[in-house]
Scaffold this motif. Structure first.
Motif, short mmCIF file in Angstrom:
data_model
loop_
_atom_site.label_atom_id
_atom_site.label_comp_id
_atom_site.label_asym_id
_atom_site.label_seq_id
_atom_site.Cartn_x
_atom_site.Cartn_y
_atom_site.Cartn_z
N LYS A 12 1.54 2.35 -6.93
CA LYS A 12 1.01 1.55 -8.05
C LYS A 12 0.06 2.35 -8.93
CE LYS A 12 -0.96 -1.44 -5.38
NZ LYS A 12 -0.45 -1.00 -4.08
N PHE A 31 -14.37 2.46 -0.88
CA PHE A 31 -13.53 2.34 0.31
C PHE A 31 -14.19 2.99 1.52
CE2 PHE A 31 -10.39 1.67 -2.98
CZ PHE A 31 -9.62 0.66 -2.43
N ARG A 48 -4.60 0.39 12.10
CA ARG A 48 -4.68 -0.62 11.06
C ARG A 48 -3.30 -1.00 10.54
NH1 ARG A 48 -8.98 -2.67 8.01
NH2 ARG A 48 -10.91 -1.60 8.46
N ARG A 54 -3.34 9.86 2.14
CA ARG A 54 -4.44 9.47 1.26
C ARG A 54 -5.69 9.09 2.03
NH1 ARG A 54 -3.88 4.11 -1.95
NH2 ARG A 54 -4.40 3.32 0.10
N TYR A 104 -16.03 -0.55 -6.35
CA TYR A 104 -15.88 -0.73 -4.91
C TYR A 104 -15.81 0.62 -4.22
CZ TYR A 104 -14.15 -2.65 -0.54
OH TYR A 104 -14.02 -3.00 0.77
N TYR A 154 -12.62 -6.92 -4.17
CA TYR A 154 -12.87 -7.25 -2.77
C TYR A 154 -14.21 -7.98 -2.71
CZ TYR A 154 -8.98 -4.83 -0.59
OH TYR A 154 -7.72 -4.48 -0.18
N HIS A 200 -16.69 0.26 2.45
CA HIS A 200 -16.05 -1.06 2.52
C HIS A 200 -16.91 -2.12 1.83
CE1 HIS A 200 -13.01 0.34 5.37
NE2 HIS A 200 -13.97 0.83 6.14
N ARG A 224 0.15 6.63 2.72
CA ARG A 224 -1.12 6.01 3.11
C ARG A 224 -1.90 6.91 4.08
NH1 ARG A 224 -3.71 0.69 3.00
NH2 ARG A 224 -5.45 1.01 4.41
N LEU A 250 -1.91 -4.11 8.34
CA LEU A 250 -1.14 -3.74 7.13
C LEU A 250 0.29 -4.25 7.15
CD1 LEU A 250 -2.36 -0.09 6.54
CD2 LEU A 250 -2.32 -1.92 4.87
N ARG A 292 -10.75 8.63 6.76
CA ARG A 292 -10.25 8.02 7.99
C ARG A 292 -9.57 9.07 8.87
NH1 ARG A 292 -12.04 4.45 4.88
NH2 ARG A 292 -10.92 2.61 4.18
N ILE A 301 -2.34 -4.83 -4.40
CA ILE A 301 -1.33 -5.26 -3.43
C ILE A 301 -1.10 -6.78 -3.45
CG2 ILE A 301 -1.50 -3.31 -1.84
CD1 ILE A 301 -3.44 -4.87 -0.11
N PHE A 344 -8.51 -6.43 5.25
CA PHE A 344 -8.49 -6.18 3.81
C PHE A 344 -7.10 -6.36 3.21
CE2 PHE A 344 -12.14 -3.60 5.22
CZ PHE A 344 -13.11 -4.15 4.39
N ASP A 345 -6.16 -6.77 4.00
CA ASP A 345 -4.81 -6.98 3.49
C ASP A 345 -4.46 -8.46 3.42
OD1 ASP A 345 -3.48 -4.11 3.32
OD2 ASP A 345 -4.91 -4.18 4.98
N THR A 356 0.84 -1.20 0.00
CA THR A 356 0.00 0.00 0.00
C THR A 356 0.88 1.25 0.00
OG1 THR A 356 -1.80 1.15 1.13
CG2 THR A 356 -0.17 0.08 2.55
P1 UZR Z 1 -3.77 0.48 -2.19
N1 UZR Z 1 -8.83 -1.09 1.98
C1 UZR Z 1 -9.56 -0.30 2.83
O1 UZR Z 1 -9.03 0.55 3.52
N2 UZR Z 1 -10.91 -0.50 2.90
C2 UZR Z 1 -11.54 -1.43 2.15
O2 UZR Z 1 -12.75 -1.53 2.21
C3 UZR Z 1 -10.78 -2.23 1.29
C4 UZR Z 1 -9.42 -2.03 1.24
C5 UZR Z 1 -7.38 -0.90 1.91
C6 UZR Z 1 -6.67 -2.15 2.30
C7 UZR Z 1 -5.35 -2.10 1.56
N3 UZR Z 1 -6.53 -2.21 3.70
O3 UZR Z 1 -4.26 -1.87 2.40
C8 UZR Z 1 -5.51 -0.96 0.59
N4 UZR Z 1 -6.93 -1.83 4.68
O4 UZR Z 1 -6.89 -0.64 0.61
C9 UZR Z 1 -5.05 -1.35 -0.78
N5 UZR Z 1 -7.01 -1.70 5.81
O5 UZR Z 1 -5.11 -0.27 -1.68
O6 UZR Z 1 -2.90 -0.52 -2.81
O7 UZR Z 1 -4.26 1.51 -3.18
O8 UZR Z 1 -3.15 1.09 -0.99
#
Ligand code: UZR
Ligand code: MG
Length: 201
Positions: free
Chosen positions: A14, A86, A156, A141, A84, A39, A89, A138, A161, A148, A109, A55-56, A10
């Motif tokens: 990417k 975020f 988290r 973002r 999806y 997801y 969720h 992270r 993570l 959040r 990821i 989610f990881d 994360t």
């Molecule tokens: P990237 N993720 C969320 O925060 N909420 C969700 O509903 C689904 C996924 C997060 C996930 C992961 N983990 O680290 C990240 N958490 O989205 C992946 N907690 O997205 O590669 O863009 O960071």
């Protein structure tokens, strides 16, 4: 069809790498599939229950659907990529009709953690950024774009993570054909990937 998988932890950059690759390439020739779209559907859960999902972990991803979709695209058929949220969720219920392109990029990821998905990639790329860089990105973002607060993100990070990264993401470097060092935004590496793609088009 050339399928390129782009993985990395994360905040490694990417999405930015993918967006930069897409710029300047002829429109309609390159398509993108995001792991986030896959997801698992959590409609049966309450919001409180969804927040607790890890989610990881690879089991949070509907790899069967992703595989099915990649195979359909390879056959030349369009697919309905779920959308999806975020913030919720969960899947929104909408879909993006995604057409097969000469080059398809799959980013996420955990996309290299599933052997069947891995086998479908012609080129496997791992984007590397140090964990402090990734945590900084992270934090920024998730606070600005995903609603959040700082404690939630840090909590988290420590609880899921980081451990999931160590277990399921970092070891996937072994399968990568190309590793992009991306602590600072790496325009040279992105140009190289673009050249590879252009070659195919
Ligand atoms: P990237 N993720 C969320 O925060 N909420 C969700 O509903 C689904 C996924 C997060 C996930 C992961 N983990 O680290 C990240 N958490 O989205 C992946 N907690 O997205 O590669 O863009 O960071
Ligand atoms: Mg992303």
């Amino acid at each position: 069809m050339l399928i390129i998988g782009i993985a990395g932890g994360t905040g490694c950059g990417k999405t930015t790498v993918v967006n930069t690759i897409l710029q300047e390439l002829p429109e309609g020739q390159v398509g993108v599939i995001s792991q986030d779209s896959y997801y698992k559907d959590t409609t049966h859960l309450s919001f409180e229950e969804r927040v607790k999902i890890n989610f990881d972990h690879p089991r949070s991803i509907d790899f069967d659907l992703l595989k099915e979709h990649l195979l359909e695209l390879k056959k030349g058929n369009a697919i309905n990529q779920p959308v999806y949220s975020f913030v919720k969720h969960n899947r929104t219920g909408d879909v993006i009709v995604t057409h097969p392109r000469k080059v398809m990029i799959v980013e996420g990821i955990l996309i290299l953690s599933n052997p069947e998905i891995r086998d479908l990639f012609d080129i496997k790329i791992f984007v590397h950024a140090d964990s402090d860089e990734r945590l900084i990105r992270r934090l920024k973002r998730d606070i600005t774009e995903r609603g959040r607060d700082i404690n939630e993100v840090l909590q988290r990070y420590q609880s899921t993570l980081k451990p999931m990264h160590q277990q399921f993401i970092e070891p996937m470097k072994e399968y990568a054909d190309i590793i992009i060092p991306n602590n600072k935004y790496n325009t040279v590496a992105v140009d190289i990937v673009k050249t590879i793609i252009n070659d195919r088009l």
